[in-house]
Write an enzyme that holds these catalytic residues in place. Structure first.
Site, PDB file in Angstrom:
ATOM      1  N   LYS A 144      37.650  44.604  38.134  1.00 29.07           N
ATOM      2  CA  LYS A 144      36.475  44.032  37.503  1.00 29.07           C
ATOM      3  C   LYS A 144      36.705  42.531  37.316  1.00 29.07           C
ATOM      4  O   LYS A 144      37.874  42.138  37.323  1.00 29.07           O
ATOM      5  CB  LYS A 144      36.166  44.712  36.171  1.00 29.07           C
ATOM      6  CG  LYS A 144      37.156  44.385  35.041  1.00 29.07           C
ATOM      7  CD  LYS A 144      36.700  44.964  33.744  1.00 29.07           C
ATOM      8  CE  LYS A 144      35.960  43.972  32.888  1.00 29.07           C
ATOM      9  NZ  LYS A 144      36.824  43.087  32.098  1.00 29.07           N
ATOM     10  N   HIS A 174      39.808  50.150  34.007  1.00 28.27           N
ATOM     11  CA  HIS A 174      41.063  50.735  33.518  1.00 28.27           C
ATOM     12  C   HIS A 174      40.861  51.625  32.282  1.00 28.27           C
ATOM     13  O   HIS A 174      41.715  52.442  31.967  1.00 28.27           O
ATOM     14  CB  HIS A 174      42.142  49.670  33.298  1.00 28.27           C
ATOM     15  CG  HIS A 174      42.011  48.888  32.033  1.00 28.27           C
ATOM     16  ND1 HIS A 174      41.180  47.811  31.893  1.00 28.27           N
ATOM     17  CD2 HIS A 174      42.613  49.031  30.829  1.00 28.27           C
ATOM     18  CE1 HIS A 174      41.278  47.336  30.674  1.00 28.27           C
ATOM     19  NE2 HIS A 174      42.144  48.049  30.000  1.00 28.27           N
ATOM     20  N   LYS A 178      42.756  55.548  30.853  1.00 33.57           N
ATOM     21  CA  LYS A 178      43.476  55.759  29.585  1.00 33.57           C
ATOM     22  C   LYS A 178      43.481  57.239  29.243  1.00 33.57           C
ATOM     23  O   LYS A 178      42.439  57.898  29.253  1.00 33.57           O
ATOM     24  CB  LYS A 178      42.802  54.976  28.443  1.00 33.57           C
ATOM     25  CG  LYS A 178      43.043  53.479  28.499  1.00 33.57           C
ATOM     26  CD  LYS A 178      42.388  52.811  27.294  1.00 33.57           C
ATOM     27  CE  LYS A 178      42.351  51.303  27.451  1.00 33.57           C
ATOM     28  NZ  LYS A 178      43.555  50.622  27.032  1.00 33.57           N
ATOM     29  N   ASP A 231      32.230  41.279  29.669  1.00 31.08           N
ATOM     30  CA  ASP A 231      33.664  41.573  29.732  1.00 31.08           C
ATOM     31  C   ASP A 231      33.987  42.997  29.267  1.00 31.08           C
ATOM     32  O   ASP A 231      34.876  43.640  29.813  1.00 31.08           O
ATOM     33  CB  ASP A 231      34.405  40.557  28.849  1.00 31.08           C
ATOM     34  CG  ASP A 231      35.914  40.678  28.976  1.00 31.08           C
ATOM     35  OD1 ASP A 231      36.401  40.767  30.125  1.00 31.08           O
ATOM     36  OD2 ASP A 231      36.613  40.685  27.939  1.00 31.08           O
ATOM     37  N   HIS A 236      33.760  48.880  30.311  1.00 34.37           N
ATOM     38  CA  HIS A 236      34.608  49.787  29.528  1.00 34.37           C
ATOM     39  C   HIS A 236      33.827  50.622  28.511  1.00 34.37           C
ATOM     40  O   HIS A 236      33.979  51.832  28.429  1.00 34.37           O
ATOM     41  CB  HIS A 236      35.673  49.013  28.749  1.00 34.37           C
ATOM     42  CG  HIS A 236      36.522  48.124  29.613  1.00 34.37           C
ATOM     43  ND1 HIS A 236      36.856  48.442  30.894  1.00 34.37           N
ATOM     44  CD2 HIS A 236      37.123  46.929  29.359  1.00 34.37           C
ATOM     45  CE1 HIS A 236      37.614  47.486  31.399  1.00 34.37           C
ATOM     46  NE2 HIS A 236      37.788  46.551  30.489  1.00 34.37           N
TER      47      HIS A 236
END
Ligand code: BG6
Length: 498
Positions: A144, A174, A178, A231, A236
């Protein structure tokens, strides 16, 4: 997996490679999870000898306390190849190098490079037939940010598809790697107790928080063009929202899972431009005194323009328009330079319809909460009401918790470790499909447009190391929905409007 391969990192001297990628691949190596022979080709524009690059890697791995013997074996598998991706238009030298040096034609390319170079790099790999799968797999992992807005994301997908087919493309987020994020699925779908209550009838609202105590640090160049919405939220946190709210997939196949996630993105109620001031709050940290020391404000950080309007904090309220979640607010909030670092989801259950203990002075019908703590100290925490021992029926909230750390001898793999491994075994489940990326951009786009077009939309200052702008109350105005603050607000109490 038994096919040997070469792991090529474009941008190998950069921060991501050094901090995340090389340690992740080292961990896979150390756990014997890589097929042998395995080789890593580090590609960078700096003039570095193989041995110097290997020593750099060794020093950085040793600082993490790994064992020296294994590190020494590992670094011998690394070669360094100098190449300036901005100017080099012909990759035939790279192709020749690969052919002479390694016995395999399976190549996994990792684009840890500036996003402006994604297309040209893919194009040049194609021009030298380095995308051709006739003699072995060719896969690309793309970091990203995947696009800067909806239009650029569509354009990027279109261009990449000219040179690689969808099966070869692995768009990484990412957060999906997790362990605790994946555990959301297990908690929901492997237990009988949560799912029956997982809907609008029992859940009042959901909070998704990702707070970071760190400031912008050395990433001014990237961050000032991105901001918190691009961001963290577009990628995410919307992924986390999808896992929390999706319908049960029929199994864990990549298609079944990703189809369900996409349905969530399709059901997100669009935030109209005119509603942005009501549903979205943005902020930027200003300097403050924290624990006796001055903390710089965003505009005072190195390489940040003095008049930057980039948001370092964003909070928004959104809805998922489907049968399960009709009118349940989801609050998403994230920011830098906040009071602490924590990522968690809080499910706030509805209060009892009638409290038989209401004559007591104590509040007896708080929302039960299920806290899914993603980091740090990953785990699950449930709050509920119990009787205070003694006379009468005094009620108090208590907690029941599970911490991952109590599972002894469990090695929780780093997100990148898991995701690189999945790409090697050709499992795209935890990677993002092009339609999902475009839908998430589609959701944030009106917010970006409103901020750009309407200068009057406030950007609130908040003291560095506080809990963010006080004006988040705007979002809560209609409902009485208190947020959970995982630690005390340590701010000096100053708020202002920029
Ligand atoms: C990155 C963002 O993608 O995720 C960073 O660019 C952010 O700004 C980071 O700090 C957060 O990741 P994690 O794993 O530390 O929560």
């Amino acid at each position: 997996m038994d096919e040997s391969f070469v792991f090529l990192i474009f941008g190998a001297t950069g921060d991501l490679s050094q901090r995340k990628l090389i340690p992740a691949i080292y961990n896979l190596y150390r756990k014997n999870m890589l097929p042998m022979p395995f080789n890593l080709l580090a590609i960078g524009r700096r003039d570095i000898e193989d041995k110097d690059f290997r020593n750099q890697v060794k020093t950085s791995l040793l600082s993490k306390d790994y064992d020296e013997k294994t590190i020494d074996e590992f670094i011998l598998r690394i070669d360094y190849f100098k190449m300036d991706l901005v100017h080099c238009i012909n990759y035939d030298d790279l192709k020749q190098f690969l052919k002479v040096k390694y016995d395999t034609s399976n190549y996994l390319y990792y684009f840890a490079i500036s996003p402006e170079l994604y297309c040209s790099t893919a194009k040049r790999l194609n021009a030298s037939d380095l995308n051709d799968e006739e003699d072995g797999f060719k896969r690309v992992i793309i970091e990203k940010p995947f696009g800067h807005d909806l239009e650029s994301a569509i354009e990027l997908n279109k261009n990449l598809h000219k040179y690689f087919n969808e099966k070869q493309l692995f768009r990484i987020d990412h957060y999906l790697g997790k362990e605790t994020v994946q555990n959301i699925l297990v908690a929901r779908f492997a237990n009988g107790i949560f799912e029956p209550l997982w809907n609008r009838n029992y859940i009042e609202y959901v909070e998704i928080t990702s707070a970071e105590s760190l400031s912008v640090g050395t990433r001014a160049g990237y961050y000032d063009k991105a901001g918190a919405l691009r961001d963290m939220v577009q990628n995410h946190l919307l992924q986390v929202l999808a896992l929390i709210s999706m319908e049960p997939p029929i199994n864990t196949s990549s298609k079944a899972l990703r189809d369900e996630m996409v349905k969530v993105f399709q059901s997100l109620r669009p935030i109209k431009k005119e509603d942005v001031p009501k549903l979205v709050v943005r902020g930027q940290y200003v300097n403050s005194i924290y624990e006796g020391k001055e903390v710089l404000g965003y505009r005072e950080e190195k390489n940040i323009p003095k008049d930057s309007k980039t948001e370092t904090y964003v909070a928004l309220k959104c809805y998922i328009d489907n049968w399960r979640w009709s009118n349940v607010p989801f609050y998403i909030k994230t920011g830098k330079a906040l009071a602490t670092s924590v990522t968690e989801v809080v499910i706030h259950y509805k209060v009892n319809p009638h409290s038989i203990f209401r004559n007591n002075e104590e509040i007896s019908s708080e929302h039960n909460q299920l806290v899914i703590r993603i980091q740090p100290d990953a785990g699950f925490l449930m709050t509920f009401q119990m009787k205070v021992p003694g006379a009468g029926f005094k009620v108090q909230p208590v907690k029941m918790d599970f911490h991952y750390s109590s599972l002894q001898e469990t090695d929780i793999p780093e997100a990148y470790e898991r995701l690189i491994y999945d790409c090697l075994i050709d499992d795209p489940t935890l990677y993002q499909r092009s339609d999902a990326i475009e839908l998430t951009w589609n959701f944030v786009q009106p917010i970006l447009d409103a901020w750009k077009e309407d200068e009057s939309i406030a950007l609130y200052g908040y003291p560095a190391r506080s809990w963010g702008p006080r004006y988040i109350e705007n979002l809560l105005a209609e409902e009485n929905h208190p947020w959970r603050f995982p630690c005390k607000d340590l701010s000096d109490g100053r708020y202002c409007e920029l």
